[in-house]
Design a protein around this motif. Sequence first.
Motif, short mmCIF file in Angstrom:
data_model
loop_
_atom_site.label_atom_id
_atom_site.label_comp_id
_atom_site.label_asym_id
_atom_site.label_seq_id
_atom_site.Cartn_x
_atom_site.Cartn_y
_atom_site.Cartn_z
N GLU A 263 3.47 -18.26 -17.59
CA GLU A 263 4.03 -19.23 -16.64
C GLU A 263 3.89 -20.66 -17.13
O GLU A 263 4.64 -21.54 -16.71
N THR B 50 2.42 -17.38 -24.48
CA THR B 50 2.58 -18.73 -23.94
C THR B 50 2.86 -19.68 -25.09
O THR B 50 2.12 -19.68 -26.08
N ARG C 168 12.52 -22.46 -19.90
CA ARG C 168 11.21 -22.66 -20.54
C ARG C 168 11.27 -22.56 -22.06
O ARG C 168 10.39 -23.07 -22.74
#
Length: 558
Positions: free
Chosen positions: A414, A455, A386
């Motif tokens: 996530e 995030t 990620r």
Amino acid sequence: MRFATRMLIVQVATQVAVVAVCAAVFLAIGVQQLREEAESSALNIARTVAEDAQVRQLVAAASAADAPPPASELRAGPLQAYALAVTDRADGLFVVISDVRGIRLAHPNPDRIGEQVSTSFAETLAGREVVTWETGTLGESARAKVPILPPGGGAPVGQVSVGFEPASVFDDLPALLGGIALAVGAAVAAGLVVGLFMRRRLESVTLGVQPEELVALVQTQAAVLASSGDGIVALDTAGVVRVCNPAAARMLGLAEAASGSSLSALPLDDDVRRALGGEGAPGGMVIGDRVIYIDVLPVLRAERTLGTAAVLRDRTDLIALSERLESVRTMSDALRVQRHEFANRLHAATGLIDAGRAHEARDFLRDLAGDGGTGAPEHGWTSGERISDPLLRSFLGAKAIAAAERGATLTIGEDTLLWGQVAEAEDVAAVLGNLIDNAVTAAVGGDRTPTVEVTLLDDGDTLVVTVADSGPGVADPSVVFAPRNPDAATADAHPEPPIDRVHGLGIGLPLSRDLARRRGGDVWLVDAGGPASGAVFGARLPGVMTGRAATASQEEKQ
């Protein structure tokens, strides 16, 4: 010689010259008036004598005779007695009566009776009156000559001459001169006093600076104020702006015409106005999108207070650079810790292999490959799945370790997907580091389990970040980005308006927002939070990402 002294001398000399000319003119006018008064008096007396009936009759009789009367008879005659009486009453020099032949019938000097007059008598015999200054046997005099007509009228039969000597004419001249001299003295004295006062006033206004020095001061001031990168605002004792150089006008958002305006009339915040007036403690404040430090000093000369001078220094770039350097230092420390930790783990793996425990060594290395050697507790930190940028992974790992030391857990959201490479590491670290630090502070101060979730998403060259914490939320969202004093030394002594004491301590959030907006992005409060959740902050940083990372083969999953 000082300029004020030269001006005093020139002024007094000019006054003396003007007064002298005026005095001469007044004196000339006064003398002329005295002469005219003497001539007028002589003419009036001569007319009176010439109109006397007895005088006309006696003179006509003497002129009609073939020969003038004997001198001895004339000396004792009525004409002589009348002329002497008139002379005494008029306080004149003489009253002379003569016949048509110019023979004196009456004269102040009896010895001159019977003789012909010493001045011309043709005009009077022609019937004209004559007023003039002439010199005769009795000296110079102001005299009037009037023709004597016979009782029945006709051609003149003689003349009357009345004279006044200069001494008697100018008897009033000393008084006139005294008055003029007194006026001259008073005028010169008044001029001297006024000149001294003006000299003292001039030196007081110019603070004793001479005109030549004033020129040099103006040149120096113009050069310094125009070339200085610092802003300078000078106020007089009445609070009027006397100097506002272009740098100060730019920092304060004012027009350069601010000079001459009252400080209270300028479109400034009350805090800025108090700081410029010297009412607050020296320090920094956010003005617009800039961090400005203001120092106020009194202006003194010859123990006299002239006002205050405020020096404004723009420290925005310096503070932003300090934030970036702090982020770089944090990253360097994190890399050092990670290297040390990774070396320890390699040593542990080597020890397991040397001990013949290959299976345990294989499991240990598999776990090591999973977290990248950082020891971060959450999946996805450094796997490259990620977050592909190694510098950003190291930075977040360092922040995770720092958060763990404070009792908080830092996790990756996530929805994080970041394939690009960070091109502007300093700006990213400054903004992201400030948001994470604030979130950790809020999380450890709340009642819930301290967690912070980050995030990250990239869209072309733009990095989008959200940072959520488990803290109590933001009580007043309107003051989170409010300007505040960056000088910690004076923060307690001079408290700012109410702000959120958890999020945005110091000037981190205003500077982060400023840094993002300079790039065309922004930093904002996504959700203020509350009893159920903590606060969420967002940031958008255009131009900080480049390309997409190529996944290395060693990062592929087994």
